[in-house]
Design a protein around this motif. Structure first.
Motif, PDB file in Angstrom:
ATOM      1  N   LYS A 342       0.828  -1.212   0.000  1.00  0.00           N
ATOM      2  CA  LYS A 342       0.000   0.000   0.000  1.00  0.00           C
ATOM      3  C   LYS A 342       0.863   1.263   0.000  1.00  0.00           C
ATOM      4  CE  LYS A 342      -3.933   2.026   2.470  1.00  0.00           C
ATOM      5  NZ  LYS A 342      -4.830   1.923   3.643  1.00  0.00           N
ATOM      6  N   GLN A 343       2.021   1.195   0.685  1.00  0.00           N
ATOM      7  CA  GLN A 343       2.917   2.351   0.779  1.00  0.00           C
ATOM      8  C   GLN A 343       3.948   2.410  -0.342  1.00  0.00           C
ATOM      9  OE1 GLN A 343       4.569   1.799   4.740  1.00  0.00           O
ATOM     10  NE2 GLN A 343       3.177   3.339   5.591  1.00  0.00           N
ATOM     11  N   ALA A 344       4.039   1.328  -1.107  1.00  0.00           N
ATOM     12  CA  ALA A 344       5.126   1.201  -2.084  1.00  0.00           C
ATOM     13  C   ALA A 344       5.138   2.350  -3.102  1.00  0.00           C
ATOM     14  CB  ALA A 344       5.026  -0.138  -2.801  1.00  0.00           C
ATOM     15  N   ASP A 345       3.973   2.746  -3.603  1.00  0.00           N
ATOM     16  CA  ASP A 345       3.913   3.810  -4.617  1.00  0.00           C
ATOM     17  C   ASP A 345       4.412   5.151  -4.058  1.00  0.00           C
ATOM     18  OD1 ASP A 345       2.949   2.089  -6.503  1.00  0.00           O
ATOM     19  OD2 ASP A 345       0.843   2.644  -6.242  1.00  0.00           O
ATOM     20  N   ASP A 346       4.007   5.469  -2.838  1.00  0.00           N
ATOM     21  CA  ASP A 346       4.446   6.725  -2.220  1.00  0.00           C
ATOM     22  C   ASP A 346       5.937   6.700  -1.910  1.00  0.00           C
ATOM     23  OD1 ASP A 346       1.944   7.862  -2.320  1.00  0.00           O
ATOM     24  OD2 ASP A 346       1.365   7.182  -0.322  1.00  0.00           O
ATOM     25  N   ASP A 347       6.422   5.547  -1.431  1.00  0.00           N
ATOM     26  CA  ASP A 347       7.855   5.423  -1.112  1.00  0.00           C
ATOM     27  C   ASP A 347       8.707   5.553  -2.369  1.00  0.00           C
ATOM     28  OD1 ASP A 347       7.351   5.082   1.593  1.00  0.00           O
ATOM     29  OD2 ASP A 347       7.263   2.891   1.465  1.00  0.00           O
ATOM     30  N   ARG A 348       8.237   4.980  -3.459  1.00  0.00           N
ATOM     31  CA  ARG A 348       8.965   5.069  -4.733  1.00  0.00           C
ATOM     32  C   ARG A 348       9.001   6.520  -5.219  1.00  0.00           C
ATOM     33  NH1 ARG A 348       9.510   0.937  -8.767  1.00  0.00           N
ATOM     34  NH2 ARG A 348       7.852  -0.209  -7.704  1.00  0.00           N
ATOM     35  N   PHE A 349       7.862   7.187  -5.150  1.00  0.00           N
ATOM     36  CA  PHE A 349       7.772   8.570  -5.612  1.00  0.00           C
ATOM     37  C   PHE A 349       8.678   9.489  -4.786  1.00  0.00           C
ATOM     38  CE2 PHE A 349       5.654  12.783  -5.546  1.00  0.00           C
ATOM     39  CZ  PHE A 349       5.746  13.083  -6.900  1.00  0.00           C
ATOM     40  N   ASN A 350       8.659   9.311  -3.479  1.00  0.00           N
ATOM     41  CA  ASN A 350       9.494  10.136  -2.606  1.00  0.00           C
ATOM     42  C   ASN A 350      10.983   9.901  -2.861  1.00  0.00           C
ATOM     43  OD1 ASN A 350       7.322  11.386  -1.327  1.00  0.00           O
ATOM     44  ND2 ASN A 350       7.136   9.772   0.196  1.00  0.00           N
ATOM     45  N   PHE A 351      11.341   8.638  -3.082  1.00  0.00           N
ATOM     46  CA  PHE A 351      12.743   8.318  -3.388  1.00  0.00           C
ATOM     47  C   PHE A 351      13.157   8.995  -4.699  1.00  0.00           C
ATOM     48  CE2 PHE A 351      16.261   5.865  -5.050  1.00  0.00           C
ATOM     49  CZ  PHE A 351      17.005   5.536  -3.920  1.00  0.00           C
ATOM     50  N   PHE A 352      12.261   8.990  -5.649  1.00  0.00           N
ATOM     51  CA  PHE A 352      12.554   9.560  -6.957  1.00  0.00           C
ATOM     52  C   PHE A 352      12.754  11.079  -6.881  1.00  0.00           C
ATOM     53  CE2 PHE A 352      10.915  11.414 -10.971  1.00  0.00           C
ATOM     54  CZ  PHE A 352      11.869  10.913 -11.851  1.00  0.00           C
ATOM     55  N   ILE A 353      11.829  11.780  -6.206  1.00  0.00           N
ATOM     56  CA  ILE A 353      11.901  13.250  -6.222  1.00  0.00           C
ATOM     57  C   ILE A 353      12.920  13.804  -5.225  1.00  0.00           C
ATOM     58  CG2 ILE A 353       9.538  13.486  -7.042  1.00  0.00           C
ATOM     59  CD1 ILE A 353       8.721  14.328  -4.215  1.00  0.00           C
ATOM     60  N   TYR A 354      13.243  13.048  -4.170  1.00  0.00           N
ATOM     61  CA  TYR A 354      14.179  13.567  -3.161  1.00  0.00           C
ATOM     62  C   TYR A 354      15.610  13.056  -3.320  1.00  0.00           C
ATOM     63  CZ  TYR A 354      10.052  15.330  -0.739  1.00  0.00           C
ATOM     64  OH  TYR A 354       8.892  15.987  -0.427  1.00  0.00           O
ATOM     65  N   LYS A 355      15.788  11.943  -4.031  1.00  0.00           N
ATOM     66  CA  LYS A 355      17.143  11.397  -4.179  1.00  0.00           C
ATOM     67  C   LYS A 355      17.608  11.297  -5.626  1.00  0.00           C
ATOM     68  CE  LYS A 355      17.268   8.888   0.208  1.00  0.00           C
ATOM     69  NZ  LYS A 355      17.585   7.609   0.884  1.00  0.00           N
ATOM     70  N   VAL A 356      16.739  10.807  -6.491  1.00  0.00           N
ATOM     71  CA  VAL A 356      17.165  10.598  -7.878  1.00  0.00           C
ATOM     72  C   VAL A 356      17.207  11.918  -8.651  1.00  0.00           C
ATOM     73  CG1 VAL A 356      16.650   9.436 -10.050  1.00  0.00           C
ATOM     74  CG2 VAL A 356      16.299   8.235  -7.892  1.00  0.00           C
ATOM     75  N   LEU A 357      16.118  12.660  -8.664  1.00  0.00           N
ATOM     76  CA  LEU A 357      16.079  13.913  -9.423  1.00  0.00           C
ATOM     77  C   LEU A 357      17.111  14.943  -8.952  1.00  0.00           C
ATOM     78  CD1 LEU A 357      12.308  14.656 -10.236  1.00  0.00           C
ATOM     79  CD2 LEU A 357      14.137  14.001 -11.796  1.00  0.00           C
ATOM     80  N   PRO A 358      17.300  15.144  -7.641  1.00  0.00           N
ATOM     81  CA  PRO A 358      18.340  16.098  -7.207  1.00  0.00           C
ATOM     82  C   PRO A 358      19.729  15.733  -7.700  1.00  0.00           C
ATOM     83  CG  PRO A 358      16.840  15.646  -5.399  1.00  0.00           C
ATOM     84  CD  PRO A 358      16.486  14.678  -6.495  1.00  0.00           C
ATOM     85  N   ASN A 359      20.053  14.436  -7.733  1.00  0.00           N
ATOM     86  CA  ASN A 359      21.365  13.999  -8.232  1.00  0.00           C
ATOM     87  C   ASN A 359      21.518  14.307  -9.717  1.00  0.00           C
ATOM     88  OD1 ASN A 359      22.268  13.061  -5.776  1.00  0.00           O
ATOM     89  ND2 ASN A 359      21.565  10.962  -6.123  1.00  0.00           N
ATOM     90  N   ILE A 360      20.425  14.166 -10.438  1.00  0.00           N
ATOM     91  CA  ILE A 360      20.466  14.473 -11.874  1.00  0.00           C
ATOM     92  C   ILE A 360      20.681  15.977 -12.088  1.00  0.00           C
ATOM     93  CG2 ILE A 360      19.064  14.544 -13.991  1.00  0.00           C
ATOM     94  CD1 ILE A 360      17.707  11.984 -13.027  1.00  0.00           C
ATOM     95  N   GLN A 361      19.987  16.773 -11.299  1.00  0.00           N
ATOM     96  CA  GLN A 361      20.072  18.230 -11.440  1.00  0.00           C
ATOM     97  C   GLN A 361      21.470  18.757 -11.126  1.00  0.00           C
ATOM     98  OE1 GLN A 361      17.426  18.791 -13.304  1.00  0.00           O
ATOM     99  NE2 GLN A 361      16.762  20.597 -12.153  1.00  0.00           N
TER     100      GLN A 361
END
Length: 509
Positions: A342-361
């Motif tokens: 149930k939490q998997a979608d939110d956890d994935r989204f948070n990981f993406f916007i707080y860890k993956v995207l900042p590293n790309i930027q």
């Protein structure tokens, strides 16, 4: 197996099936006097025992073998059922003429249709119905011209697919209309296509085609009584049905084996007791064929199907499409910690916007020519909204994108006029374009079609004049993505990637 009598196959089907199956047996390099290939032999044992089967195999070349035997099984079931009913009707008529007591004969359901075959596109449906014509031995085939007119495409209507992969050509050959339904009626000497459902023995349809008849709660004009007495359900090409609207299929299953709203000229004295007791779902055989397993299919098999004859799941080990990647790519796999599905979608989204995207930027290299690949359309919408709110320079490619917008997005991305391209798995499935200029790719989730993974990586293009090591791949996954992950990395690696306690990040070159 050299004798179909041992399998209780009706005489009228035997010779015609053997003749039709000969090329398949020869191509399989089986013994020339064998009736079945090795695969057909092993599968038909369970099919003929009326076990439920969930069969997964990513080898497209085997599907013709499988369709031949389930078509044989469907016709055999219909003919045995109809012959029994006709024989009992003659017996009752004879006893009535003699004035003798008629015994309790239970040989019918509420309605006539006994077999339902669900398929994604008209091209496969036509293949199945042409097999029925060959095997059935019917001397007269009614509405055959109409069948070919509605299900075949003329040569000038066929689209050019010369630049597409082989698997795409097999799926989208011929007529790919996904809204159809055909009732098929059999008599001793003839078969009729496009028969009224309540006069039909077999229904061949797409989920959308049936859903349009069933309708929705509250609609005045709706009908689902024809699903009340189905004894054999066949669902083929589930991997393609998953790319359509899976809810249509679930909706159909919810309306199967219900007590009819109308009588439909039913002889209630001959209805089998398990129909009257609402136990029909326990005596219905279900056959599911797919290229790969998904949680949706496992749920379907485990919760909807209740066959008392038992069930069997056949799956194959995957060596991983990662082995098909031919260019050197540094692949980084991030396992996202999550407590529940149930939490998997939110956890994935948070990981993406707080860890993956900042590293790309932060990276001059990564923030240009980066593709973000999103399997789920719901996740796609969520990410699109986030990128809009934060003024990212990007274009989208989804199954709903217009051709002119696709061309503009591909051109702008290739020439660096936008930094990112956001695309869905369904876009790749339906369009199969080669997106030029991708130097970095982020898989927000792995695709269900594992070959799409290697296809995307093999399309990566390093900056002009630089080596292939300047391209990269980032994969996000959770423990609930195990089935997808195994198809990509193989069964040898999946254990480590899902269960390792040492790290949540893994590098594969």
């Amino acid at each position: 197996m050299k004798n179909l009598d041992e399998l209780n196959i009706k005489k009228r089907l035997q010779e015609l099936f053997i003749e039709m199956n000969k090329p398949i047996v020869k191509a399989d390099e089986s013994e020339t006097d064998e009736i079945f290939t090795d695969l057909q032999k092993s599968l038909f044992h369970y099919i003929n025992n009326y076990n439920d089967i969930l069969y997964s195999n990513n080898d497209n070349s085997k599907m013709d073998e499988i369709r031949s035997i389930y078509t044989l099984h469907a016709l055999n079931h219909v003919f045995k059922t109809r012959d029994k009913i006709l024989k009992n009707s003659e017996k009752i008529k004879h006893l009535q003429e003699k004035g003798e007591d008629i015994p309790d004969i239970r040989d019918q359901g509420f309605t006539r249709p006994k077999v339902l075959i669900l398929l994604p596109y008209k091209n496969t449906a036509l293949d199945i119905m042409e097999k029925m014509i060959k095997i059935s031995g019917s001397k007269q085939v009614e509405n055959k011209k109409r069948l070919h007119k509605e299900f075949k495409l003329s040569s000038d209507e066929d689209s050019d697919m010369s630049d597409k992969p082989e698997d795409y050509k097999k799926i989208f050959r011929g007529n790919i209309d996904d809204c159809f339904r055909v009732g098929i009626k059999f008599t001793r000497k003839s078969m009729r296509f496009f028969a009224d459902f309540y006069q039909s023995d077999i229904i061949v349809a797409s989920p959308l085609g049936i859903r349009m008849i069933i309708g929705a709660e509250g609609e005045k004009k709706r009908d689902y009584d024809f699903l009340s007495s189905i004894e054999l359900l066949i669902i083929d090409q589930c991997q393609d049905l998953l790319m359509q609207n899976w809810d249509h299929l679930l909706h159909i299953l919810n309306y199967m084996h219900l007590i009819p709203k109308a009588t439909h000229d039913t002889d209630f004295s001959r209805i089998k007791n398990w129909y009257l007791d609402s136990k029909a779902k326990y005596l219905c055989q279900n056959l599911i064929f797919t290229e790969y397993l998904t949680p949706e299919l496992n749920s379907l098999f485990n919760t909807h199907f209740k066959n008392i004859s038992g069930k069997i799941k056949i799956r194959h080990q995957y060596y991983g499409t990662i082995n098909d990647v031919i260019i050197p790519v540094q692949q980084t796999y991030h396992r996202i910690a999550t407590k529940s599905i149930k939490q998997a979608d939110d956890d994935r989204f948070n990981f993406f916007i707080y860890k993956v995207l900042p590293n790309i930027q932060k990276s001059v290299i990564l923030q240009m020519h980066t593709a973000i690949y999103v399997p789920s359309y719901f996740d796609f919408i969520r990410i699109r909204n986030y990128m809009d709110d934060n003024d990212y320079s990007y274009h989208i490619l989804s199954e709903y994108t217009e051709p002119a917008d696709i061309s503009r997005a591909r051109s702008d991305f290739y020439h660096g006029r936008v930094r990112y391209i956001l695309m869905t798995e369904r876009f790749q499935y339906f369009r199969r374009y080669r997106i030029r200029g991708i130097q970095n790719i982020i898989f927000y989730g792995l695709p269900d079609h594992a070959n799409f993974f290697s296809e995307m990586l093999n399309n990566l293009a390093p900056p002009k004049g630089e080596e292939g090591s300047d391209v990269s791949c980032t994969v996000l996954y959770t423990k609930y993505d195990r089935l997808k992950l195994e198809r990509v990395v193989g069964f040898n690696r999946v254990q480590k990637l899902c269960n390792s306690m040492k790290s949540d990040t893994f590098m594969i070159a």
